[in-house]
Design an enzyme around this catalytic site. Structure first.
Site, PDB file in Angstrom:
ATOM      1  N   SER B  23      44.304  41.516  45.478  1.00  0.00           N
ATOM      2  CA  SER B  23      43.672  42.800  45.761  1.00  0.00           C
ATOM      3  C   SER B  23      44.086  43.799  44.685  1.00  0.00           C
ATOM      4  O   SER B  23      44.966  43.540  43.888  1.00  0.00           O
ATOM      5  CB  SER B  23      44.070  43.282  47.154  1.00  0.00           C
ATOM      6  OG  SER B  23      45.471  43.306  47.282  1.00  0.00           O
ATOM      7  N   CYS B  24      43.424  44.931  44.712  1.00  0.00           N
ATOM      8  CA  CYS B  24      43.622  46.005  43.759  1.00  0.00           C
ATOM      9  C   CYS B  24      45.103  46.366  43.632  1.00  0.00           C
ATOM     10  O   CYS B  24      45.759  46.453  44.644  1.00  0.00           O
ATOM     11  CB  CYS B  24      42.840  47.225  44.263  1.00  0.00           C
ATOM     12  SG  CYS B  24      42.728  48.541  43.101  1.00  0.00           S
TER      13      CYS B  24
END
Lengths: 386, 86
Positions: B23-24
């Site tokens: 994820s980011c």
């Protein structure tokens, strides 16, 4: 293309711009505060963790708040996750995402740091910074300073980690086909639950119903625009991109004006969300939380909407964050840390500057911030080299 | 509100990185690091599952002077293509 299909795409599948997200978020948090209370994240999470520790016998006293459906703190978190899930599912973006192993370790460490930081600042980036600023409390911008330094340190850590621990092997369990179906069920469920609150015998049924649907609106808006305060604070130092940062500055000043009106007219107590954390609690808590949220890849609110999207890393972050926050606040209560003023003072800025002066100060700070990140977008002067 | 750009069929990447499950900000960071190893004109393929990459990767390409060629939906992940700029 038919107008129906276009409407569905614009409302449910395309990503909204951060600026639209920031403006709608400001609108919704002002509505929520007008309806009943300021927006918050960590209170609800901590309440669930308190009940967990009470149930396993670690805490002697029963927590004051109801664990699930009849406390507003809890409802705000449930609503946010619910709304974000509707957005993720309708947009075909819900899927269980299992990260590589190292991310699990990072999630636990980051969750612990976020729990400690949010205890010291008496709120995560939402209650301690965003909602503190717009409730005209002095600790909000102090936490921002701490957050920024925490974020910078965490970017350096992430660069270091990339060199030494290259990771791969994550995967997604996709629900691509049934996603819109799940989204429609969740949407209908939300409407039924809200209606049930309004017609229920609960003491504060209507209040709770309003909190649920407004929080769901916040979740929907944040997910659709991928509104992320970590991104807003991190990107000026990582890529130079200022789009999310600009959206956050606009969101802050809009919500501050709205909530100032509510407080000025006596609709909400002036003391709401003015916590005794000025200066040290907000500053140190902000630093620790800022580091944690950047390693986590999600702040208080950003973690929850990513939970709703099926990001397993953020599920772990949210759980560890909640448990740690409960333990540290329990420890604080034992030694009356907050009551003794060890975290700092409660400063409601209009007492010193007046309402107009306070709003001007907030406007000035966000304007300078806006100009700096905009200048940096071209010059990249603040970007940390890899 | 951004439209999704679909990559042409005949793309041959010079390097592929696996960002699935991440994820980011990890997918973008890994992309940023990987592109440093390529020559201008070479193509990087990024395998990912984070919907945020749909904003992050094209946005970063524009800022950093690389060409974003588009994405392809695969079974359970997305392939993103970036051509390194001069």
């Amino acid at each position: 293309m038919s107008a129906w299909k276009r409407a569905y795409e614009n409302l449910c599948t395309k990503h909204w711009s951060p600026m639209l997200g920031g403006i709608l978020l400001a609108f919704l948090v002002v509505l929520l505060e007008a309806w009943y209370r300021p927006w918050g994240i960590v209170g609800g999470l901590r309440n669930w963790a308190d009940w967990f520790f009470y149930t396993i016998g670690l805490y002697d006293e029963e927590p004051a708040l109801h664990p699930l459906w009849s406390s507003t703190s809890s409802i705000l978190d449930i609503g946010l996750i619910w709304g974000a899930f509707i957005s993720a599912a309708l947009g075909r973006e819900f899927g269980i995402r299992i990260p590589p192993k190292i991310e699990f370790v990072k999630a636990v460490v980051a969750g612990i740091l976020m729990g400690i930081g949010a205890s010291l600042a008496m709120g995560c980036n939402v209650g301690g910074f965003y909602m503190a600023v717009n409730n005209l409390s002095a600790n909000g911008f102090v936490m921002l300073i701490g957050l920024i330094f925490g974020v910078i340190l965490a970017i350096k850590y992430l660069y270091w980690e990339l060199e030494r621990f290259p990771s791969s092997g994550g995967f997604e369990i996709s629900f691509h086909k049934i996603n819109p179906f799940l989204g429609i069920i969740a949407l209908i469920g939300l409407l039924i639950a809200t209606k049930a609150y309004f017609g229920s015998d609960l003491d504060r049924g209507e209040i709770l119903g309003g909190c649920l649907i407004l929080a769901a609106g916040i979740g929907y808006v944040m997910h659709r625009s991928r509104f992320c305060m970590v991104n807003a604070l991190r990107e000026p130092f990582m890529t130079g991109d200022a789009e999310m940062g600009k959206a956050l500055t606009v969101s802050l000043i809009l919500s501050a004006v709205g909530i100032a009106i509510l407080k000025y007219n006596g609709i909400r107590p002036e003391s709401a969300y003015v916590t005794p954390t000025f200066v040290q609690g907000a500053l140190i808590g902000g630093f620790i939380f800022g580091f944690g949220m950047t390693v986590a890849g999600g702040c208080g609110s950003g973690s929850l909407w990513r939970v709703a999207e099926g990001q397993v890393k953020l599920v772990i972050v949210a759980i560890v964050f909640a448990l740690t926050n409960s333990l540290v606040r329990h420890f604080f209560a034992e030694y009356e840390v907050i009551e003794n003023g060890y975290l700092g003072k409660a400063i409601f800025m209009p007492e010193y500057l007046g309402y107009a002066g306070t709003l001007l100060l907030i406007a000035l700070v966000v304007l300078v911030w806006y100009i700096v990140i905009d200048w940096n977008e071209d010059s990249n002067k603040l970007v940390l080299e890899m | 509100m951004s439209d999704i750009k679909i990559a042409p069929d005949d793309i041959k990447p010079d390097m592929t990185i696996d960002c699935k499950g991440l994820s980011c900000p990890m997918p973008l960071l890994k992309t940023k690091k990987a592109i440093q190893k390529l020559q201008p004109g070479q193509i990087l393929e990024v395998l990912g599952t984070d919907p945020g990459s749909r904003n992050d990767i094209p946005g970063w390409c524009e800022r950093a002077g690389h060409e974003y060629l588009g994405e392809k939906q695969d079974q359970g992940f997305i392939r993103f293509y970036v051509k390194k700029g001069a």
